[in-house]
Design an enzyme around this catalytic site. Structure first.
Site, PDB file in Angstrom:
ATOM      1  N   HIS A 269       0.650  -1.192   0.124  1.00 12.05           N
ATOM      2  CA  HIS A 269       0.194   0.175   0.659  1.00 12.05           C
ATOM      3  C   HIS A 269       0.766   0.991   0.037  1.00 12.05           C
ATOM      4  CE1 HIS A 269      -2.936   2.628   1.139  1.00 12.05           C
ATOM      5  NE2 HIS A 269      -3.736   1.784   0.974  1.00 12.05           N
TER       6      HIS A 269
ATOM      7  N   ASP B  25      -7.939  -5.458  -0.145  1.00 14.43           N
ATOM      8  CA  ASP B  25      -8.291  -5.955  -1.245  1.00 14.43           C
ATOM      9  C   ASP B  25      -7.783  -7.309  -1.083  1.00 14.43           C
ATOM     10  OD1 ASP B  25      -9.837  -4.287  -2.820  1.00 14.43           O
ATOM     11  OD2 ASP B  25      -7.810  -3.979  -3.088  1.00 14.43           O
TER      12      ASP B  25
HETATM   13  N1  CMC Z   1       4.430  -7.412  -4.636  1.00 14.31           N
HETATM   14  C1  CMC Z   1       5.314  -7.339  -5.340  1.00 14.31           C
HETATM   15  N2  CMC Z   1       5.952  -5.828  -4.625  1.00 14.31           N
HETATM   16  C2  CMC Z   1       5.773  -4.804  -4.292  1.00 14.31           C
HETATM   17  C3  CMC Z   1       4.479  -4.652  -3.648  1.00 14.31           C
HETATM   18  C4  CMC Z   1       3.430  -5.822  -4.424  1.00 14.31           C
HETATM   19  N3  CMC Z   1       2.465  -6.465  -4.609  1.00 14.31           N
HETATM   20  N4  CMC Z   1       3.495  -3.984  -4.004  1.00 14.31           N
HETATM   21  C5  CMC Z   1       5.064  -2.958  -3.607  1.00 14.31           C
HETATM   22  N5  CMC Z   1       5.945  -3.823  -3.922  1.00 14.31           N
HETATM   23  C6  CMC Z   1       7.582  -3.062  -4.256  1.00 14.31           C
HETATM   24  C7  CMC Z   1       7.637  -2.173  -5.276  1.00 14.31           C
HETATM   25  O1  CMC Z   1       7.414  -2.684  -6.537  1.00 14.31           O
HETATM   26  C8  CMC Z   1       8.876  -1.541  -4.569  1.00 14.31           C
HETATM   27  O2  CMC Z   1      10.357  -1.823  -4.670  1.00 14.31           O
HETATM   28  P1  CMC Z   1      11.631  -1.602  -4.732  1.00 14.31           P
HETATM   29  O3  CMC Z   1      11.627  -1.254  -3.532  1.00 14.31           O
HETATM   30  O4  CMC Z   1      12.113  -3.194  -5.158  1.00 14.31           O
HETATM   31  O5  CMC Z   1      11.725  -0.827  -6.613  1.00 14.31           O
HETATM   32  C9  CMC Z   1       8.014  -1.164  -2.824  1.00 14.31           C
HETATM   33  O6  CMC Z   1       7.441  -2.659  -2.659  1.00 14.31           O
HETATM   34  C10 CMC Z   1       7.702  -0.650  -2.673  1.00 14.31           C
HETATM   35  O7  CMC Z   1       6.566  -0.154  -3.461  1.00 14.31           O
HETATM   36  P2  CMC Z   1       5.933   1.835  -2.361  1.00 14.31           P
HETATM   37  O8  CMC Z   1       6.720   2.175  -3.489  1.00 14.31           O
HETATM   38  O9  CMC Z   1       5.053   1.186  -1.373  1.00 14.31           O
HETATM   39  O10 CMC Z   1       4.386   0.523  -3.235  1.00 14.31           O
HETATM   40  P3  CMC Z   1       3.784   1.632  -4.517  1.00 14.31           P
HETATM   41  O11 CMC Z   1       2.928   2.449  -3.280  1.00 14.31           O
HETATM   42  O12 CMC Z   1       3.855   2.324  -5.244  1.00 14.31           O
HETATM   43  O13 CMC Z   1       2.449   1.237  -4.865  1.00 14.31           O
HETATM   44  C11 CMC Z   1       0.314  -0.754  -4.662  1.00 14.31           C
HETATM   45  C12 CMC Z   1       0.587   0.744  -3.879  1.00 14.31           C
HETATM   46  C13 CMC Z   1      -0.880  -0.646  -3.533  1.00 14.31           C
HETATM   47  C14 CMC Z   1      -0.247   0.033  -6.233  1.00 14.31           C
HETATM   48  C15 CMC Z   1       1.217  -1.760  -4.811  1.00 14.31           C
HETATM   49  O14 CMC Z   1       1.878  -1.924  -3.669  1.00 14.31           O
HETATM   50  C16 CMC Z   1       0.624  -2.599  -5.634  1.00 14.31           C
HETATM   51  O15 CMC Z   1       1.217  -2.590  -6.946  1.00 14.31           O
HETATM   52  N6  CMC Z   1       0.232  -3.954  -4.879  1.00 14.31           N
HETATM   53  C17 CMC Z   1      -0.370  -4.767  -5.562  1.00 14.31           C
HETATM   54  C18 CMC Z   1      -1.878  -4.352  -5.512  1.00 14.31           C
HETATM   55  C19 CMC Z   1      -3.062  -3.785  -4.872  1.00 14.31           C
HETATM   56  O16 CMC Z   1      -3.181  -4.796  -3.722  1.00 14.31           O
HETATM   57  N7  CMC Z   1      -4.076  -3.103  -4.722  1.00 14.31           N
HETATM   58  C20 CMC Z   1      -4.824  -2.611  -3.724  1.00 14.31           C
HETATM   59  C21 CMC Z   1      -3.791  -1.371  -3.132  1.00 14.31           C
HETATM   60  S1  CMC Z   1      -5.207  -1.216  -1.678  1.00 14.31           S
HETATM   61  C22 CMC Z   1      -6.414  -0.777  -2.583  1.00 14.31           C
HETATM   62  C23 CMC Z   1      -7.194   0.174  -3.669  1.00 14.31           C
HETATM   63  O17 CMC Z   1      -6.695   1.304  -3.043  1.00 14.31           O
HETATM   64  O18 CMC Z   1      -7.526  -0.466  -3.835  1.00 14.31           O
END
Ligand code: CMC
Length: 451
Positions: free
Chosen positions: A307, A364
């Protein structure tokens, strides 16, 4: 006295005001940054940007705290208020009195039908149309039927628009499902509560009324109310962005539905179940899925994990996880996907990749197991998220409109394309040079950085 932050740029000092929210969050006010310094702030995905002051939802992502209008969400698990009560709280800022709740519910009952002409719209969509596309289109088309609600100047008008939207979107969601099956539409029932009424419109038949098991009704109620608002997430920020042009409430919320649809946002609830099903069907093992999520060379992310704000267990996920167990137990059922989800969570939370990055289950991860148990089809999962989030969108739209200091949202950009060059008449153009192609913009890594 206003606290100030000092920025030193090109040897010059600039004073920027600081302000603090009611829960101690601090922000540097850069509203006049460009006027003062000629620079803009660069933060493409807005991770560090407070785009508004809001009194609706407080989130402390480091400690897993979420409060609606000051009330911790754990209290909603204990007290189980009706979704409409929570919607009222979110939209109007305080819990309704019994008389107010009765009046608001009465309005919702009155407004539950949709215009007969709107029913023909459903027929024009292909049977395979994704319900999120239908939902967005139909919410937008409400604008065509209620032009008198474009300008919501007084409280009465706003209350009427909010009740209409909450009630009609429920009807539209149910009809989107029924039209995908070629089933006749079922009118809402005035004696049923919000969730029971929705389930009735989804599942009743002309020859047989669907009567929701109270256990199922309560589970749906909890899922919806936990989604009711969540600060400036992608869809809510979209509603505000669209609303900032003074677009009407219906158009702004329709845009919110589109933003919610994506798998990184609300679409994740569907993606989680698809993933769990693949593991169940032995298409992939849990370890393979985790391996793919950790592979930095793919864009695959573990759905339902991680998240932007929470670096701790999402408090909504914790409640929903407990609710899954309770619901299946009360129904006397088992769901093999719940077991797979729990195993996957256990593995991920013991894996340094997820631990180091603070990746925990989000809202989710477990909501889909509940929706499955209720009988909601997979392609309607994100629609359920939208139904739940609607009070938040309405409240945020109103907050924006009531803020006398709000102006149109208009971010800037840092241009990294071609420098000035001249138009070349068609006949003088020969094969494009490698520099001319549409993909030839210097990449962001090529931005000049100051020494
Ligand atoms: N699986 C694998 N790696 C992940 C994931 C994941 N689900 N989420 C984050 N990371 C990695 C990301 O690639 C980054 O890696 P690195 O440091 O090597 O570049 C690191 O963790 C930090 O990520 P972040 O900056 O905290 O993530 P973000 O803010 O860019 O993205 C997110 C947030 C929700 C889009 C992402 O966690 C994700 O894609 N999750 C899967 C989809 C999901 O479950 N979405 C629902 C979110 S909650 C309810 C809603 O908003 O709808």
């Amino acid at each position: 006295m206003t606290e100030m932050a000092t920025l030193i740029l090109d040897g010059k000092r600039y004073e920027l005001p600081l302000f603090t929210g009611t829960e101690g969050e601090r922000a540097i006010d850069i509203t006049n940054l460009r006027d003062q310094t000629g620079c803009v702030a660069y933060d493409p995905s807005y991770s560090n940007v407070g785009s508004c002051r809001s009194a609706i939802t407080f989130i402390d992502g480091e400690h897993g705290v979420l409060r609606f209008r000051g009330i911790p969400i754990e209290q909603f698990e204990r007290e189980t208020p009706n979704f409409v009560e929570v919607a009222y709280l979110i939209i109007f800022g305080r819990l309704p009195t019994p008389a107010e709740l009765q009046d608001f519910s009465r309005r919702m009952t009155e407004y539950a039908h949709i215009h007969e002409a709107m029913k023909y719209h459903f027929e024009a969509f292909p049977i395979t149309a994704p319900p999120m596309a239908i939902l967005s289109a139909m919410i937008n088309s409400l604008s065509c039927f209620y032009p008198e609600l474009f300008q919501l100047e007084d409280k009465e008008q706003f209350e009427s628009a909010a009740a209409r939207l909450l009630s009609k979107v429920r009807t539209i969601a149910a009809y989107a499902y029924r039209s995908s099956l070629g089933l006749p539409f079922i009118a809402s029932h005035s004696n049923l509560r919000y969730c029971a009424n929705f389930l009735h419109m989804m599942f009743s038949m002309p020859y047989e009324l669907y009567r929701a098991d109270p256990v199922i009704e309560d589970a749906l109620n909890l899922v919806l109310l936990l989604h009711a608002d969540h600060g400036q997430n992608c869809s809510t920020a979209t509603v505000r962005l669209v609303g900032s042009s003074r677009a009407n409430l219906f158009a702004s919320c329709a845009a919110g539905v589109c933003a919610l649809w994506g798998p990184l946002h609300g679409g994740a609830n569907k993606a989680v179940i698809e993933m769990l099903q693949k593991i169940h069907d032995k298409e992939h093992s849990a370890d393979e899925v985790l391996g793919m999520a950790k592979d930095r060379d793919t864009t695959f992310r573990l759905p339902g994990f991680g998240h932007r704000v929470y670096k701790h267990y999402d408090p909504r996920a914790a409640i929903l996880k407990r609710a899954c167990d309770r619901l299946l137990d009360k129904l006397g059922r088992q769901d093999p996907l719940l077991q797979i989800a729990q195993e996957l969570e256990g593995k991920a939370l013991n894996d340094p990749f997820f631990v180091d990055r603070g990746l925990y289950p989000n809202v989710d991860f477990y909501s889909g197991i509940i929706l499955r148990a209720i009988g909601i089809p997979l392609n309607m999962f994100t629609v359920m998220f939208a139904l739940g989030r609607l009070p938040g969108w309405i409240a945020q739209w109103r907050e924006l409109h009531d803020d006398p200091s709000s102006t149109i949202c208009r971010p800037r950009q840092i241009y990294v394309g071609q420098s000035r060059r001249d138009y070349l008449p068609l006949e003088e153009r020969i094969d494009p040079s490698p520099d001319d192609g549409p993909d030839s913009s210097p990449q962001l890594s090529g931005i000049k950085r100051s020494e």
